[in-house]
Motif scaffolding. Structure first.
Motif, PDB file in Angstrom:
ATOM      1  N   LYS A  37     -10.354   5.621   5.808  1.00 36.50           N
ATOM      2  CA  LYS A  37     -11.519   5.949   6.644  1.00 36.50           C
ATOM      3  C   LYS A  37     -12.098   4.678   7.227  1.00 36.50           C
ATOM      4  CE  LYS A  37     -12.893  10.336   4.651  1.00 36.50           C
ATOM      5  NZ  LYS A  37     -14.011  11.204   4.244  1.00 36.50           N
ATOM      6  N   LEU A  38     -12.458   4.764   8.497  1.00 35.91           N
ATOM      7  CA  LEU A  38     -13.093   3.670   9.214  1.00 35.91           C
ATOM      8  C   LEU A  38     -14.284   4.286   9.944  1.00 35.91           C
ATOM      9  CD1 LEU A  38     -12.614   0.635   9.952  1.00 35.91           C
ATOM     10  CD2 LEU A  38     -11.430   1.443  11.993  1.00 35.91           C
ATOM     11  N   LYS A  39     -15.438   4.264   9.271  1.00 31.97           N
ATOM     12  CA  LYS A  39     -16.656   4.902   9.794  1.00 31.97           C
ATOM     13  C   LYS A  39     -16.363   6.373  10.104  1.00 31.97           C
ATOM     14  CE  LYS A  39     -18.559   0.597  11.567  1.00 31.97           C
ATOM     15  NZ  LYS A  39     -19.088  -0.148  12.744  1.00 31.97           N
ATOM     16  N   ARG A  40     -16.410   6.790  11.357  1.00 28.49           N
ATOM     17  CA  ARG A  40     -16.204   8.200  11.699  1.00 28.49           C
ATOM     18  C   ARG A  40     -14.733   8.544  11.922  1.00 28.49           C
ATOM     19  NH1 ARG A  40     -17.419   8.788  16.218  1.00 28.49           N
ATOM     20  NH2 ARG A  40     -17.927   6.663  16.840  1.00 28.49           N
ATOM     21  N   LEU A  41     -13.854   7.582  11.751  1.00 25.77           N
ATOM     22  CA  LEU A  41     -12.421   7.789  11.970  1.00 25.77           C
ATOM     23  C   LEU A  41     -11.714   7.936  10.624  1.00 25.77           C
ATOM     24  CD1 LEU A  41     -13.426   6.563  14.701  1.00 25.77           C
ATOM     25  CD2 LEU A  41     -11.227   5.378  14.838  1.00 25.77           C
ATOM     26  N   THR A  42     -10.869   8.968  10.508  1.00 29.97           N
ATOM     27  CA  THR A  42     -10.088   9.194   9.297  1.00 29.97           C
ATOM     28  C   THR A  42      -8.613   9.221   9.686  1.00 29.97           C
ATOM     29  OG1 THR A  42     -11.863  10.489   8.284  1.00 29.97           O
ATOM     30  CG2 THR A  42      -9.657  10.705   7.332  1.00 29.97           C
ATOM     31  N   PHE A  43      -7.820   8.387   9.033  1.00 27.01           N
ATOM     32  CA  PHE A  43      -6.403   8.268   9.305  1.00 27.01           C
ATOM     33  C   PHE A  43      -5.628   8.789   8.102  1.00 27.01           C
ATOM     34  CE2 PHE A  43      -6.996   5.463  12.943  1.00 27.01           C
ATOM     35  CZ  PHE A  43      -8.236   4.907  12.681  1.00 27.01           C
ATOM     36  N   GLN A  44      -4.574   9.561   8.381  1.00 24.91           N
ATOM     37  CA  GLN A  44      -3.731  10.065   7.291  1.00 24.91           C
ATOM     38  C   GLN A  44      -2.273   9.803   7.612  1.00 24.91           C
ATOM     39  OE1 GLN A  44      -4.636  14.046   6.111  1.00 24.91           O
ATOM     40  NE2 GLN A  44      -3.308  13.945   4.312  1.00 24.91           N
ATOM     41  N   PHE A  45      -1.519   9.391   6.606  1.00 26.99           N
ATOM     42  CA  PHE A  45      -0.087   9.174   6.724  1.00 26.99           C
ATOM     43  C   PHE A  45       0.595  10.339   6.017  1.00 26.99           C
ATOM     44  CE2 PHE A  45       3.513   7.150   7.919  1.00 26.99           C
ATOM     45  CZ  PHE A  45       4.006   6.072   7.219  1.00 26.99           C
ATOM     46  N   GLY A  46       1.555  10.984   6.658  1.00 31.04           N
ATOM     47  CA  GLY A  46       2.222  12.133   6.077  1.00 31.04           C
ATOM     48  C   GLY A  46       2.972  11.777   4.795  1.00 31.04           C
ATOM     49  N   ASP A  47       3.128  12.777   3.935  1.00 31.27           N
ATOM     50  CA  ASP A  47       3.803  12.558   2.658  1.00 31.27           C
ATOM     51  C   ASP A  47       5.217  12.000   2.846  1.00 31.27           C
ATOM     52  OD1 ASP A  47       2.358  15.518   1.082  1.00 31.27           O
ATOM     53  OD2 ASP A  47       1.613  13.467   1.299  1.00 31.27           O
ATOM     54  N   ALA A  48       5.907  12.473   3.889  1.00 31.19           N
ATOM     55  CA  ALA A  48       7.278  12.036   4.140  1.00 31.19           C
ATOM     56  C   ALA A  48       7.335  10.773   4.993  1.00 31.19           C
ATOM     57  CB  ALA A  48       8.062  13.149   4.830  1.00 31.19           C
ATOM     58  N   ARG A  49       6.192  10.235   5.368  1.00 32.49           N
ATOM     59  CA  ARG A  49       6.073   9.017   6.173  1.00 32.49           C
ATOM     60  C   ARG A  49       6.768   9.153   7.526  1.00 32.49           C
ATOM     61  NH1 ARG A  49       8.454   4.667   3.793  1.00 32.49           N
ATOM     62  NH2 ARG A  49       9.422   5.838   2.122  1.00 32.49           N
ATOM     63  N   LYS A  50       6.707  10.374   8.082  1.00 34.22           N
ATOM     64  CA  LYS A  50       7.245  10.593   9.422  1.00 34.22           C
ATOM     65  C   LYS A  50       6.154  10.920  10.418  1.00 34.22           C
ATOM     66  CE  LYS A  50      11.761  12.502   8.110  1.00 34.22           C
ATOM     67  NZ  LYS A  50      12.659  13.672   8.283  1.00 34.22           N
ATOM     68  N   ASP A  51       4.931  11.126   9.939  1.00 36.02           N
ATOM     69  CA  ASP A  51       3.874  11.526  10.850  1.00 36.02           C
ATOM     70  C   ASP A  51       2.531  10.999  10.367  1.00 36.02           C
ATOM     71  OD1 ASP A  51       4.636  13.988   8.946  1.00 36.02           O
ATOM     72  OD2 ASP A  51       2.465  13.897   9.219  1.00 36.02           O
ATOM     73  N   SER A  52       1.580  10.998  11.292  1.00 36.26           N
ATOM     74  CA  SER A  52       0.248  10.515  10.969  1.00 36.26           C
ATOM     75  C   SER A  52      -0.760  11.239  11.853  1.00 36.26           C
ATOM     76  CB  SER A  52       0.158   9.007  11.195  1.00 36.26           C
ATOM     77  OG  SER A  52      -1.128   8.506  10.859  1.00 36.26           O
ATOM     78  N   SER A  53      -1.988  11.270  11.408  1.00 35.69           N
ATOM     79  CA  SER A  53      -3.043  11.878  12.213  1.00 35.69           C
ATOM     80  C   SER A  53      -4.276  11.003  12.194  1.00 35.69           C
ATOM     81  CB  SER A  53      -3.380  13.287  11.714  1.00 35.69           C
ATOM     82  OG  SER A  53      -3.903  13.216  10.393  1.00 35.69           O
ATOM     83  N   LEU A  54      -5.059  11.151  13.254  1.00 36.13           N
ATOM     84  CA  LEU A  54      -6.331  10.452  13.394  1.00 36.13           C
ATOM     85  C   LEU A  54      -7.395  11.505  13.698  1.00 36.13           C
ATOM     86  CD1 LEU A  54      -8.485   8.328  14.176  1.00 36.13           C
ATOM     87  CD2 LEU A  54      -7.268   8.015  16.343  1.00 36.13           C
ATOM     88  N   HIS A  55      -8.393  11.586  12.843  1.00 33.81           N
ATOM     89  CA  HIS A  55      -9.474  12.549  13.032  1.00 33.81           C
ATOM     90  C   HIS A  55     -10.763  11.771  13.320  1.00 33.81           C
ATOM     91  CE1 HIS A  55     -11.655  16.353  12.538  1.00 33.81           C
ATOM     92  NE2 HIS A  55     -12.565  15.661  11.891  1.00 33.81           N
ATOM     93  N   ILE A  56     -11.444  12.168  14.391  1.00 39.87           N
ATOM     94  CA  ILE A  56     -12.731  11.551  14.723  1.00 39.87           C
ATOM     95  C   ILE A  56     -13.829  12.602  14.549  1.00 39.87           C
ATOM     96  CG2 ILE A  56     -14.111  10.361  16.468  1.00 39.87           C
ATOM     97  CD1 ILE A  56     -11.552   9.357  17.737  1.00 39.87           C
ATOM     98  N   THR A  57     -14.820  12.249  13.784  1.00 42.52           N
ATOM     99  CA  THR A  57     -15.961  13.138  13.549  1.00 42.52           C
ATOM    100  C   THR A  57     -17.116  12.738  14.460  1.00 42.52           C
ATOM    101  OG1 THR A  57     -15.312  13.341  11.226  1.00 42.52           O
ATOM    102  CG2 THR A  57     -17.574  13.962  11.786  1.00 42.52           C
ATOM    103  N   ALA A  58     -17.733  13.737  15.068  1.00 44.56           N
ATOM    104  CA  ALA A  58     -18.908  13.502  15.930  1.00 44.56           C
ATOM    105  C   ALA A  58     -18.631  12.404  16.947  1.00 44.56           C
ATOM    106  CB  ALA A  58     -20.129  13.161  15.083  1.00 44.56           C
ATOM    107  N   ALA A  59     -17.661  12.670  17.817  1.00 42.91           N
ATOM    108  CA  ALA A  59     -17.223  11.671  18.791  1.00 42.91           C
ATOM    109  C   ALA A  59     -18.381  11.179  19.661  1.00 42.91           C
ATOM    110  CB  ALA A  59     -16.127  12.260  19.663  1.00 42.91           C
ATOM    111  N   GLN A  60     -18.283   9.906  20.032  1.00 45.95           N
ATOM    112  CA  GLN A  60     -19.282   9.272  20.888  1.00 45.95           C
ATOM    113  C   GLN A  60     -18.606   8.702  22.126  1.00 45.95           C
ATOM    114  OE1 GLN A  60     -21.253   6.356  18.442  1.00 45.95           O
ATOM    115  NE2 GLN A  60     -22.020   7.883  16.999  1.00 45.95           N
TER     116      GLN A  60
END
Lengths: 108, 113
Positions: free
Chosen positions: A57-80
């Protein structure tokens, strides 16, 4: 050749909304990085994820790495409006391959 | 540290002319990467150096492109002769090691007419 596909390509939202950006590959990566690029500037490193299933987590940004290490996601909460930019994922050993990018526009 | 410094920021040249792009690395960074960015193809790696030695130039489009790293802090990318299809934003980036996060310069926007 390792390819990284990002979705969506474009995203236009209102301030305060939440969003998720995806980065997918058929290849396994030892680590993935996320960058943000603003107009007229080079990409700036946001985070590196190295362990399958890792969440950072980086402030309002949450980064996830997939279990198989083939994918990733970036979630932004309350975008500005300051979150507006081109978001790029990148992976590779010794030389980075960059994803196709997601262009985000956050309107006030 | 002033970061990675590229010059010029903008270059407009006529087809057939020689173009030289310059990059100053961050002190202590041993890896240097040249990328090209276009709307159609995104960010493409052209060449990278480690400890001043070219490691992989498989991304260099053709013989018209050449890159040098005469010392640990400076690199040039030369296009001779330039063509309209070379128009793009060229970035250099440096890193302490090849597997570490990159620091990019602000880029050179090249237009070949």
């Amino acid at each position: 050749t390792q390819l990284l596909e990002q979705s969506p390509q474009f995203l236009s939202i209102q301030e305060g909304e939440n969003l998720t950006v995806y980065c997918n590959s058929s290849s396994v990566f030892s680590s993935l990085q996320w960058y943000r690029q603003e107009p007229g500037e080079g990409p700036v490193l946001l985070v590196t994820v190295v362990t399958g299933g890792e969440v950072k987590k980086l402030k309002r940004l949450t980064f996830q790495f997939g279990d198989a290490r083939k994918d990733s996601s970036l979630h932004i909460t309350a975008a500005q409006p300051g979150d507006t930019g081109l978001y790029l994922c990148a992976g590779g050993f010794q030389k980075l391959v960059f994803g196709t990018g997601t262009r985000l526009l956050v309107s006030p | 540290d002033a970061g990675v410094i590229q010059s010029p920021r903008h270059e407009v040249t006529e087809m057939g002319q020689e173009v030289t792009l310059r990059c100053k690395l961050i002190s202590g960074h041993n890896s240097l990467f040249w990328y090209r960015q276009t709307m159609m193809r995104g960010l493409e790696l052209l060449i990278y150096f480690n400890n001043n030695v070219p490691i992989d130039d498989s991304g260099m489009p053709e013989d018209r492109f050449s890159a040098k790293m005469p010392n640990a802090s400076f690199s040039t990318l030369k296009i001779q002769p330039s063509e309209p299809r070379d128009s793009a934003v060229y970035f250099c980036a440096s890193s302490p090691t090849p597997s570490y996060g990159y620091t990019f310069g602000s880029g050179t926007r090249l237009t070949v007419v």
